[in-house]
Structures are given as structure tokens and as C-alpha cells.
Write a protein that holds these residues in place. Structure first.
Motif, PDB file in Angstrom:
ATOM      1  N   THR A   1     -38.402  29.501  29.412  1.00 16.16           N
ATOM      2  CA  THR A   1     -38.427  30.927  29.115  1.00 16.16           C
ATOM      3  C   THR A   1     -37.196  31.334  28.309  1.00 16.16           C
ATOM      4  O   THR A   1     -37.286  32.146  27.371  1.00 16.16           O
ATOM      5  CB  THR A   1     -38.524  31.748  30.407  1.00 16.16           C
ATOM      6  N   TRP A   2     -36.050  30.769  28.646  1.00 15.49           N
ATOM      7  CA  TRP A   2     -34.831  31.074  27.910  1.00 15.49           C
ATOM      8  C   TRP A   2     -34.929  30.620  26.454  1.00 15.49           C
ATOM      9  O   TRP A   2     -34.597  31.366  25.530  1.00 15.49           O
ATOM     10  CB  TRP A   2     -33.627  30.414  28.588  1.00 15.49           C
TER      11      TRP A   2
ATOM     12  N   THR B   1     -37.380  32.885  24.607  1.00 21.58           N
ATOM     13  CA  THR B   1     -36.781  34.201  24.368  1.00 21.58           C
ATOM     14  C   THR B   1     -35.748  34.118  23.252  1.00 21.58           C
ATOM     15  O   THR B   1     -35.720  34.957  22.340  1.00 21.58           O
ATOM     16  CB  THR B   1     -36.134  34.728  25.661  1.00 21.58           C
ATOM     17  N   ARG B   2     -34.903  33.105  23.303  1.00 23.46           N
ATOM     18  CA  ARG B   2     -33.854  32.961  22.293  1.00 23.46           C
ATOM     19  C   ARG B   2     -34.434  32.748  20.896  1.00 23.46           C
ATOM     20  O   ARG B   2     -34.031  33.408  19.930  1.00 23.46           O
ATOM     21  CB  ARG B   2     -32.927  31.801  22.648  1.00 23.46           C
TER      22      ARG B   2
ATOM     23  N   ALA C   1     -31.403  39.624  28.772  1.00 22.91           N
ATOM     24  CA  ALA C   1     -31.811  39.485  27.374  1.00 22.91           C
ATOM     25  C   ALA C   1     -32.189  40.840  26.774  1.00 22.91           C
ATOM     26  O   ALA C   1     -31.887  41.129  25.613  1.00 22.91           O
ATOM     27  CB  ALA C   1     -32.988  38.511  27.269  1.00 22.91           C
TER      28      ALA C   1
ATOM     29  N   ASN D   1     -42.177  37.890  29.493  1.00 21.41           N
ATOM     30  CA  ASN D   1     -41.927  36.725  30.333  1.00 21.41           C
ATOM     31  C   ASN D   1     -42.772  36.806  31.602  1.00 21.41           C
ATOM     32  O   ASN D   1     -42.772  37.832  32.292  1.00 21.41           O
ATOM     33  CB  ASN D   1     -40.441  36.643  30.688  1.00 21.41           C
TER      34      ASN D   1
ATOM     35  N   MET E   1     -33.001  36.991  33.897  1.00 18.04           N
ATOM     36  CA  MET E   1     -32.887  36.636  32.482  1.00 18.04           C
ATOM     37  C   MET E   1     -33.515  37.710  31.599  1.00 18.04           C
ATOM     38  O   MET E   1     -32.958  38.072  30.553  1.00 18.04           O
ATOM     39  CB  MET E   1     -33.573  35.302  32.233  1.00 18.04           C
TER      40      MET E   1
ATOM     41  N   THR F   1     -35.601  27.290  31.892  1.00 19.10           N
ATOM     42  CA  THR F   1     -35.106  26.858  30.582  1.00 19.10           C
ATOM     43  C   THR F   1     -36.146  27.142  29.507  1.00 19.10           C
ATOM     44  O   THR F   1     -35.812  27.598  28.409  1.00 19.10           O
ATOM     45  CB  THR F   1     -34.758  25.363  30.594  1.00 19.10           C
TER      46      THR F   1
END
Length: 244
Positions: free
Chosen positions: A115-116, A119-120, A166, A136, A162, A113
Motif C-alpha cells: 500500500t505504501w 500510494t507513493r 499520506a 486504500n 498510513m 509495504t
């Protein structure tokens, strides 16, 4: 040669270990760096060591508002965000029979989560500018799995998937997303492992030595710089040949 002149980077988990080494290498190559870490005292000490090109922000990478605030702090302080390194992580090792569900979820939440979210939020700033590099930090454990690390190995494997997904989403906007899978790197955490475990891992490394944090920092610098301008969705192993 400086590869990152006037670039602005965020490194989560930047107060120590691999994260701090990445930040140090970035500063050496001319970047300004924001250290995001849950341990703000350690992050502030690390930023002081790095000098005027660095500052620290307390950040829980599982918190949407914290990660958004971290990115906003970098833009407010330095005027941009060019590089995002999602490095923050923990271990809660145990066999499946002994592992608590809370420890399984915690490791996935921080690594995956976190990392997500990183990234977002970084991509949201980078896409309108038409450029950026997101890096990442996975692990060789995400490739082969480690005994007693069903949580950690699952999280690190998830980071690879992911990263690739991405990368496809943001490539047309000039943003690159890549991953690094370190192997046995000499840090305080790895050096604390029992000698028997250390020797077993060393026996699997063709180069017959552990890696140094700076060697991960060098690969991160390559991915952050224009030297890797046509690379996205890739996974670079920094392992001394282990598990090739």
C-alpha cells in the motif's frame, strides 16, 4: 449517471473478489482500468471480461520496480493516472503461538509495504497534475482485531495510519487519500470459512446480512469521484453496522 468518465484507475489485486468488483464498477462509470495482480492469467481473464476499457499487468506489490512499472503502464497506455486503489492482500491466519515469523512478515509486507509503494508511486504522478484520488483498502479487522489475525489486523490498522499521514503530505497538491474498511463481504474466500465462524460473524451485523463486493465498489467509486472532493484522510466502514 457515470461518475468517472475518461478517468484512469489502477486496482491492485484486481483479478478477483473485491478488487475485481471495484474495477467493474469503475468501468461501469466510464473509467479505464488497469488490473495489477501477481496472477497474470487471472488478471488477463478479468480484463477480457471488462472489455476494451481494461488491461492487465503482472505486479508483485512488494516490489518497488513492479509497482513503479504498473503506474508507468497505466500512463503509457491511457495517458494519465487519476485513481489508485491499493487492494492487494492475503491472509495467513494462526494464533500467535502457532504463527511463523515468515507468515507475519509476509502479510505485513503485502498489505502495508504494498500500500505504501502504491500510494507513493501514484502520488508522484498525481501531484504535478494537481489532482488524484488514492483509495486504500483496510478492513474492520484493523479497527477491532480478530482472533488468529495478529498479522492481518496489524497490517490493516497500519494502513489507516498510513492513509492519514499520506493525506496530510499530498493535500496541498490536490491529491486525496482515503481508506475503506470492509466487514464481512461475500467472496469466495469468506464463503469458504467454516459455518460456525460465518454464523458468529453474522450475529454481529445489525443489518443481518453479509455485504456484496459491489457495495464496496460503490463506496470506492464515491471516493474516486468528485462527489467526495472535500474528503481526505477519512476511513469509511462498509460493515452493515458491525462494530459501530
Amino acid at each position: 449517471m457515470t461518475l468517472l468518465n475518461d478517468q484512469v484507475a489502477i486496482v491492485t489485486g484486481g483479478a478477483q473478489g473485491i478488487g475485481l468488483s471495484i474495477a467493474r464498477t469503475f468501468v461501469d462509470h466510464g473509467a479505464k482500468v488497469v488490473l495489477g495482480d501477481l496472477n497474470i492469467e487471472a488478471a488477463q481473464a478479468a480484463a477480457a471480461e471488462l472489455g476494451d476499457a481494461a488491461f492487465a499487468v503482472r505486479c508483485d506489490v512488494t516490489s518497488e520496480s513492479d509497482v513503479r512499472g504498473l503506474v508507468a503502464s497505466a500512463v503509457e497506455r491511457f495517458g494519465a493516472l487519476d485513481i489508485m486503489v491499493n487492494n492487494a492482500g492475503i491472509t495467513r491466519d494462526a494464533t500467535m503461538r502457532k504463527m511463523e515469523l515468515d507468515d507475519f512478515r509476509l502479510v505485513l509486507d503485502i498489505h502495508l509495504t504494498g500500500t505504501w509503494l502504491g500510494t507513493r508511486e501514484a502520488a508522484a504522478v498525481m501531484r504535478p497534475r494537481g489532482s488524484g484520488s488514492i483509495i486504500n483498502i483496510s478492513s474492520i479487522s484493523g479497527k477491532v482485531g480478530n482472533l488468529g489475525q495478529t498479522n492481518y489486523s496489524a497490517a490493516k490498522a497500519g494502513i489507516v495510519g498510513m492513509t492519514k499521514a499520506a493525506a496530510k503530505e499530498v493535500a496541498r497538491d490536490g491529491v486525496r487519500v482515503n481508506a475503506i474498511q470492509p466487514g464481512l463481504i461475500r467472496t469466495a474466500m469468506t464463503e469458504a470459512m467454516p459455518q460456525k465462524a460465518w454464523d458468529a460473524k453474522m450475529a454481529e451485523i445489525p443489518m443481518d446480512r453479509a455485504g456484496e463486493p459491489a457495495e464496496v465498489g460503490s463506496v470506492a467509486t464515491f471516493l474516486a469521484s468528485d462527489l467526495s472532493s472535500y474528503m481526505t484522510g477519512t476511513v469509511l466502514e462498509v460493515t452493515g453496522g458491525r462494530y459501530m
